[in-house]
Design a protein around this motif. Sequence first.
Motif, PDB file in Angstrom:
ATOM      1  N   LEU A  11      16.259 -16.801  -7.967  1.00 54.89           N
ATOM      2  CA  LEU A  11      17.041 -16.082  -8.636  1.00 54.89           C
ATOM      3  C   LEU A  11      17.093 -16.352 -10.075  1.00 54.89           C
ATOM      4  N   GLY A  12      16.756 -17.567 -10.576  1.00 47.60           N
ATOM      5  CA  GLY A  12      16.864 -18.106 -11.841  1.00 47.60           C
ATOM      6  C   GLY A  12      18.135 -18.548 -12.085  1.00 47.60           C
ATOM      7  N   ASP A  13      18.373 -18.703 -13.541  1.00 48.13           N
ATOM      8  CA  ASP A  13      19.962 -19.160 -13.953  1.00 48.13           C
ATOM      9  C   ASP A  13      21.135 -18.201 -13.472  1.00 48.13           C
ATOM     10  N   PRO A  14      21.812 -18.712 -12.493  1.00 43.26           N
ATOM     11  CA  PRO A  14      23.023 -17.760 -12.502  1.00 43.26           C
ATOM     12  C   PRO A  14      23.770 -17.039 -13.444  1.00 43.26           C
ATOM     13  N   GLY A  15      24.274 -17.843 -14.320  1.00 44.28           N
ATOM     14  CA  GLY A  15      24.925 -17.111 -15.440  1.00 44.28           C
ATOM     15  C   GLY A  15      24.273 -16.321 -16.118  1.00 44.28           C
ATOM     16  N   ALA A  16      22.826 -16.523 -16.432  1.00 45.21           N
ATOM     17  CA  ALA A  16      21.925 -15.470 -17.160  1.00 45.21           C
ATOM     18  C   ALA A  16      22.005 -14.276 -16.454  1.00 45.21           C
ATOM     19  N   VAL A  17      21.636 -14.269 -15.112  1.00 46.25           N
ATOM     20  CA  VAL A  17      21.546 -13.240 -14.284  1.00 46.25           C
ATOM     21  C   VAL A  17      22.807 -12.232 -14.435  1.00 46.25           C
ATOM     22  N   ALA A  18      23.808 -12.886 -14.338  1.00 50.63           N
ATOM     23  CA  ALA A  18      25.085 -12.278 -14.203  1.00 50.63           C
ATOM     24  C   ALA A  18      25.025 -11.377 -15.679  1.00 50.63           C
ATOM     25  N   ASP A  19      25.071 -12.029 -16.627  1.00 52.69           N
ATOM     26  CA  ASP A  19      24.892 -11.520 -17.914  1.00 52.69           C
ATOM     27  C   ASP A  19      24.139 -10.095 -17.961  1.00 52.69           C
ATOM     28  N   LEU A  20      22.911 -10.609 -17.752  1.00 53.44           N
ATOM     29  CA  LEU A  20      21.515  -9.560 -17.948  1.00 53.44           C
ATOM     30  C   LEU A  20      22.054  -8.430 -17.121  1.00 53.44           C
ATOM     31  N   ALA A  21      22.529  -8.654 -15.977  1.00 54.67           N
ATOM     32  CA  ALA A  21      22.789  -7.500 -14.962  1.00 54.67           C
ATOM     33  C   ALA A  21      23.786  -6.717 -15.516  1.00 54.67           C
ATOM     34  N   ALA A  22      25.077  -7.312 -16.218  1.00 53.73           N
ATOM     35  CA  ALA A  22      25.956  -6.476 -16.682  1.00 53.73           C
ATOM     36  C   ALA A  22      25.336  -5.639 -17.771  1.00 53.73           C
ATOM     37  N   ARG A  23      24.501  -6.219 -18.428  1.00 53.42           N
ATOM     38  CA  ARG A  23      24.036  -5.595 -19.800  1.00 53.42           C
ATOM     39  C   ARG A  23      23.008  -4.439 -19.540  1.00 53.42           C
ATOM     40  N   LEU A  24      22.352  -4.536 -18.308  1.00 52.81           N
ATOM     41  CA  LEU A  24      21.257  -3.881 -17.850  1.00 52.81           C
ATOM     42  C   LEU A  24      22.105  -2.470 -17.227  1.00 52.81           C
ATOM     43  N   ARG A  25      23.231  -2.609 -16.590  1.00 52.55           N
ATOM     44  CA  ARG A  25      23.865  -1.460 -16.111  1.00 52.55           C
ATOM     45  C   ARG A  25      24.375  -0.653 -17.273  1.00 52.55           C
ATOM     46  N   THR A  26      24.791  -1.167 -18.549  1.00 54.09           N
ATOM     47  CA  THR A  26      25.338  -0.513 -19.340  1.00 54.09           C
ATOM     48  C   THR A  26      24.298   0.080 -20.133  1.00 54.09           C
TER      49      THR A  26
END
Length: 217
Positions: free
Chosen positions: A120-135
């Motif tokens: 996965l990688g860093d969970p916090g970074a993953v959540a932030d990147l996923a939100a920005r990518l969806r946008t």
Amino acid sequence: MAVLPLFPLGTVLVPGAQLPLQVFEPRYLQLLSDLVEQQDARPPVFGVVAIREGFEVGDDGVRALYPVGCAARLTHAAELGEGRFLIVSTGTSRFHLDAVDETADTPYLRGLVTWLDEPLGDPGAVADLAARLRTELGRYRDDVGAEPLEPPDDPAALAYWTPQAMTLDLGDRQLLLASSDTESRLRLALQLVRRERAVLDSLGAVGRPPEPPVNLN
């Protein structure tokens, strides 16, 4: 190390994506026959690997292929007539192509592969990147006038879904497939969609007619 029948293609398959193919070459008709015959003993799975240049592997063997591929599970096969079949498969797991099996007695290639994990990688970074990518993907589709799509909730699936939501060439798709973990893949996907939006913006600026002069009198 595992042995996997190979189907070299001029495209990149990623986990979760569907791949329809028309099969008519004798070697791949044999591959299809072998998969169907063996499905009671093992899953009908073959490896999709992208060809670096051209359309054939030839004598270059593994050097002609990208090192990371994706296993494809055969889900549908239908005869079209005149020796042609339509097959549909779904991408499952990534693998590293270590070598081409030189001892294979089949008309199609077989690869010696190592299955790759999906960290996965860093969970916090993953959540932030996923939100920005969806946008950003939503904005991209607005930019090109495409219908909105519902992105996957799972960050790993979202990263692999990016090529379905936007136009990417083979090299970019291969980079996404070969990324070492979900965090890296999301970060790359975000860079790619922003790059494409910047290109669209610059093309739009070039194509717009000049603004009329302002009368200051």
